[in-house]
Design a protein around this motif. Structure first.
Motif, PDB file in Angstrom:
ATOM      1  N   VAL A   1       0.137  -6.170   1.905  1.00 49.19           N
ATOM      2  CA  VAL A   1       1.394  -5.865   1.212  1.00 49.19           C
ATOM      3  C   VAL A   1       1.944  -4.501   1.609  1.00 49.19           C
ATOM      4  O   VAL A   1       3.138  -4.245   1.552  1.00 49.19           O
ATOM      5  N   VAL A   2       1.038  -3.613   2.020  1.00 51.04           N
ATOM      6  CA  VAL A   2       1.355  -2.194   2.106  1.00 51.04           C
ATOM      7  C   VAL A   2       2.067  -1.844   3.415  1.00 51.04           C
ATOM      8  O   VAL A   2       1.763  -2.391   4.465  1.00 51.04           O
ATOM      9  N   GLN A   3       3.014  -0.912   3.310  1.00 58.82           N
ATOM     10  CA  GLN A   3       3.733  -0.361   4.469  1.00 58.82           C
ATOM     11  C   GLN A   3       3.596   1.154   4.424  1.00 58.82           C
ATOM     12  O   GLN A   3       4.138   1.796   3.542  1.00 58.82           O
ATOM     13  N   THR A   4       2.898   1.712   5.390  1.00 57.72           N
ATOM     14  CA  THR A   4       2.577   3.136   5.325  1.00 57.72           C
ATOM     15  C   THR A   4       3.528   4.041   6.105  1.00 57.72           C
ATOM     16  O   THR A   4       3.427   5.260   6.030  1.00 57.72           O
ATOM     17  N   MET A   5       4.403   3.448   6.872  1.00 62.19           N
ATOM     18  CA  MET A   5       5.501   4.210   7.497  1.00 62.19           C
ATOM     19  C   MET A   5       6.540   3.181   7.932  1.00 62.19           C
ATOM     20  O   MET A   5       6.238   1.989   8.004  1.00 62.19           O
TER      21      MET A   5
ATOM     22  N   GLY B   1       7.695  -2.858   2.498  1.00 62.12           N
ATOM     23  CA  GLY B   1       6.556  -2.663   1.609  1.00 62.12           C
ATOM     24  C   GLY B   1       6.946  -2.655   0.145  1.00 62.12           C
ATOM     25  O   GLY B   1       6.098  -2.484  -0.724  1.00 62.12           O
TER      26      GLY B   1
END
Lengths: 424, 424, 424, 424
Positions: free
Chosen positions: B38-42, B99
């Motif tokens: 699920v996560v978007q870190t940039m 994200g």
């Protein structure tokens, strides 16, 4: 009778060139008030007085400080203040803050120039031939460097005056309007392995060499520059609203900055108007379109079903042609209509008027060697993310230009006098 | 006995290729928890479930919706949600906000995939040969597209896991350490007018063509990739503190972002450690350096008194060589030491392990034509500001790679598996 | 028969309160998928699983680690990860990056909660009365702290779901519509030197004391909250286009963010719609307006020729009234229409439904003393740039509220359930 | 013999006040070069020539344009250019771009001032008593407004000169050094319901009224300002490194901006130095600390175990005291050491030297009414997010100050001459 410079002895010629060029720089400031020379309207723009000081710093730093003769700097604090980007000379003063400097004043900068000019002329006149030999090439770089800043000064002053809602003019001379333009024709070249780059004895920048062979495929080059009228058609057909015409980075920029026309254009009830160094006036459909970014030039070409030339195609087409067009010396400070073309389809307006975007990324030629020593930072470190422009503009000194000259800007920049030539 | 695919009839082969590749994609998710997907870190990173849905959207949009057969979309809202950058398909959902989407859930996305897979396999098995003929090329693009996203999924998951102070590993298999590396040798090529680009009957992307001649000057290519050990020497000699080694834009970035090493490295009391898909561990001097930007690759080459190859030099050197190296299929997910080289100086590690930065800006080949129709946005609109990388990496599927393949990234990016090969 | 809690012995009551409240928190997660619990849609928002872990960290850090009994932390890495803002406990993990953490997973967090719950209940049941005496007040703060996070969880989940173009609902129960609203009346108070703040034996936060006298001048308070219908009139009369109605900072924000309505409203062909925890639906003119910033509340009051109450006026008017209204326990998760008022003009809706902006900046009361020890950071360090809100909302637990309770937010924030009560 | 102004007839007094004050403003520019008057070094700073024009615009817009007499504006374009923030007068020129304006030049602005001065003096001398009666109050506001800008001009010039690495001085007069300072004593006040605000017949700003009662609890006020020496102790004890001393927003700012001292301080090998309007020199431990933000003032007080006074406590303590201290007229342009105090503990330095941060947020007094008409925007719309400062500074004109005067700045600002008085 004035002796032609080329027949002068080297020493005398250097002194004469130096004096003439330095005087030309100051003459460009005649129409300016001190206030005009302080302001910085965006990070790319530098205040006029910063330019006046920086080109002087160049001679002080790279000639006088290294001449072997005693030289007292005008003000030691200037060493950091007027360093543009030479990391070898210490940490430069932040570029975006040049407009924060009220001191030195314009008069201080004039005195600084005189101080350095005296020292320079004394150095040249009093030194041995051996010393002259050693410093001449750096002096020459310094003179070409100052010519670049003559152009930058006018680009930057234009930006400063255009930002002002009072729309002050740099000079009052009207730019001529000539709406009759010959239709665009195509000049064919057969492809070949062509020699690209400079190898003459005359001065050239390091990025113009070494001369080398490049394979150029058959192509056709437009006989003239794209006009404002043609660009208006692009705009009328939704040029700024159709993502399929744009490079992805360009479209993102158009959206973010809400671009709807070239820089310096503004819409009025009576149609589009353009800010020039002679003031605000209606756009002239016959003159070359100017102040467009690479993205706009590329989108225009895509819209037209054509493309931009490579820098090699451009240089190949320009080879051996005379340097004719509108330059700084004309004092029009604006690109001019072409008037009429000769019968044969020959590419016109290759020099002067507007810099021509090419589709070539700015990169080193095979075997590229930067200038030796501290001047090694002059060109090479900018060889990323920029595109090559060719030909020169109406604010370039004529003697500064040649067919191998490579100018370069980021694709989003458009405060320089840049326009469009098409190819296919 | 399994029939080799190449001897299968086209329809069966397409169904088999489709099913295999789609299954491979899902298998890459086996080690992941729903939360990881699920996560978007940039902004450059996309959540795993976005990748899973987007490649599916590609088949739905460019094949099923245009097949001429009735097709009910799984969820009409997905049309905008999983459009990456196709302006022709409406305004894409903002990339930097991928994200923000908790729904559809991972299970919803699995169901979406199954829905599209059924429709795709039905379409291929039930259609006339004429229809197959028409859709096959788009399906083929879709499969190569999904291979690209297999690589992106691993790049992005690595970024997500590495951002987490708990340093979770994607898998536990240790990467082998082999500190003995053969010394770098130079493989000479005589210059020539060489044929560059793809003209085979096999699949290739539009940006690999048309095939054309380029003049390549004599050059030498390093026999292997630059190692971590060599990069540590660069760092030890002040690589990240010496502006003279860097392109201006790169130096500005190094200062602003405070870069001191490749991405995913961190300093500890016991020396440098590196985060990998198998967890955090000491750096291995023998393995190829990875996760460097173009600026770092260029600065390293400058420090070494050498340069990066052009993409033409690289392709010329790779011509006719077999696709050997470390790929996705090895499941090491990390570049490997070369071990030993053969006696003759032949360039090794050209394929797999790490993408190799070239000094060539990503530009169209002469006569370039984008894919027809809606897929015209696939490659062409990114041809500005990016640099070409060649060869493939340890997270590229082997069948995705070939000697004419052109990958491209911005010079500041480094979350892909990119390393350095030197030239001179 | 269940024994009323107030008659339980202290130890049993603490265990019962602890268990009940912790279970309530988990019950709020029942409608959520794991994916919903990971996402962070703006820096102010935290992922649900972060909330679940942080309130647990609070008990671990401030009770178990200091209890004098052996306690093995569930995972030492959590100490930094789930520290919100306690500088005394080391550098907190960056707030804006909470959504970057895929691990620990939701299941891991559940296990963390169970680990801490066991230790807490064991501590309470097994400790001497003296120890209970010592820890009870911190446990009590921890429980009230977790009630605050119950509200935050719902605020944050609403933001996450509302950002999603699919407009998923947290629950399906429809919110009732009651368009008939009694007209606003004015409830007069004669001014006086009134006692403000808390001095009861019951729990209160440090910022509610010490009790002190404040001179309140005669004023009138509106009998009910401002409705959506009234707010629509403000909008219809150009509320968002007239700078003279706005505080300067508010106007700047309206321009910059292009605000045209409260948060979660969107215009459709059929008029304004609003996203709620039960999904998207038309706005209801009879219900209290919600999700407005201080700037909007102030501009509305200016438009109406009225003003917001001070927090002292509000507390004075609320003194001695029962805690009635719509709270978390109602599970409507949306403010409700008032229905009808009694005959006498008494201020209604003071508690629950929406927090009421006051014109009072959040500042310490004379003689304010922060909680002792590490909890000193709880409230005091936020006493700058924020405004006080009073009364509670439809997502506040009823038992959390009282007439002296001071909530506080920045004037630009509006993702909490905040509305408007007028004064004059 | 000069007639004392108070005995002059109203018309003559107004003309005399007007002429004197306008001349004072110009005299402040005597040490400045035109270049100094153009530059804007941050958005809060305005160029000197902008100040000169804006205060003139105020008279043109609010007096001459509304006088009922024919008045030809000097330049219609100035109406937008020199509007600071009056939305009722059209969209102001963007504040952050005031430094982009090279035109009008300083000489143009001088001519503008003369044009308006002639018209103003003619208006006052030729109008009927009834007209004078009508315009006098606005003229009075205009004069107090120009006094505020006299202070702002010096604050802004200081910022411009201090940004310059050449460290130019505004004037050469040395500021006196007096390191002997009496110890801080405490002046007690018994609490009371006190009258706060202005109700005299003399001029005051709208935000000083209406007069009303406030309950002030017993308190003690420091007998003098906090000194540089005391502030150095705070710094030596880790004042800028200890989060527990700071408000959360302040600590965030200290980290982000890397604050380590008050504004204009810089560390050298010989200790801290401070930039003043008379140049760079060592800090003087005996003088009041200056150029601190609210956050620094609050952190200092927390470190000292004390607090800042409320604005009501300050006004109560100042009631009836004479306006004594260091003001603009002293031409020291820097706060002065107190020297010695009288025997009785009376609060000294209440007026002049440095503005004193109070713990009171800037808010309307009960029943506050803005100035009528277009001047309604003068003060009221700034009543959010700012804190009140009291007393005046060494660059405030003495006649501008009074015990009820409320100055206000954002808690992060520190380019004004602001210091610290403690309370408990």
């Amino acid at each position: 009778m004035t002796m032609p410079k080329t027949s002068m002895p080297r020493r005398e010629r250097l002194m004469s060139d130096y004096s003439d060029l330095r005087a030309t720089t100051m003459a460009l400031c005649d129409p300016l008030e001190p206030e005009d020379m302080v302001v910085q309207t965006m990070p790319d723009v530098s205040p006029t007085k910063w330019h006046l000081a920086h080109v002087t710093w160049f001679f002080e730093t790279f000639v006088l400080d290294r001449s072997g003769r005693p030289y007292a700097p005008f003000n030691p604090g200037y060493h950091q203040l007027f360093n543009s980007y030479y990391q070898s000379q210490g940490k430069p003063f932040p570029r975006a803050e040049r407009g924060f400097l009220s001191r030195p004043t314009v008069d201080d900068v004039r005195a600084y120039r005189e101080h350095v000019d005296s020292a320079m002329l004394e150095l040249i006149s009093d030194s041995s031939d051996a010393v002259i030999e050693r410093v001449a090439s750096v002096v020459e770089v310094g003179l070409h460097h100052e010519q670049q800043h003559q152009e930058l000064m006018l680009m930057d002053v234009k930006h400063v005056l255009a930002k002002n809602p009072l729309r002050p003019a740099y000079q009052s001379k009207p730019s001529l309007v000539n709406t009759s333009v010959p239709s665009m024709q195509w000049c064919s070249s057969t492809g070949d392995a062509v020699r690209i780059g400079n190898k003459t004895a005359e001065f050239s920048f390091d990025n113009e060499g070494p001369e080398h062979e490049v394979l150029v495929h058959p192509f056709e080059l437009a006989s003239r520059l794209v006009t404002v009228g043609e660009y208006l058609s692009f705009m009328a057909e939704g040029g700024y609203e159709r993502p399929e015409l744009w490079l992805a980075d360009g479209w993102e920029l158009v959206q973010r900055e809400n671009w709807r026309s070239p820089l310096y254009w503004e819409e009025s009830e009576d149609g589009w108007r353009v800010m020039t160094l002679t003031g605000l006036r209606p756009v002239d459909p016959g003159e070359p379109v100017c102040h467009v970014s690479y993205y706009e030039a590329d989108a225009f070409a895509t819209w037209a079903g054509l493309r931009l030339p490579t820098e090699f195609e451009w240089e190949y087409a320009a080879k051996g042609r005379s340097i004719a067009g509108t330059f700084l010396e004309s004092e029009t400070f604006h690109p001019q209509s072409i008037g009429h073309l000769g019968e044969a389809a020959e590419p016109a307006q290759l020099f002067g008027d507007v810099w021509e975007w090419t589709s070539s990324a700015y990169a080193p030629y095979p075997g590229y060697r930067p200038f030796a020593g501290n001047l090694g930072e002059y060109n090479g470190k900018f060889m990323a993310n920029q595109m090559v422009l060719r030909g020169g503009s109406c604010v370039s000194p004529k003697s500064h230009l040649r067919e191998t000259y490579r100018n370069f800007y980021y694709p989003q920049q458009r405060w320089m006098f840049a326009g469009i030539r098409l190819a296919r």
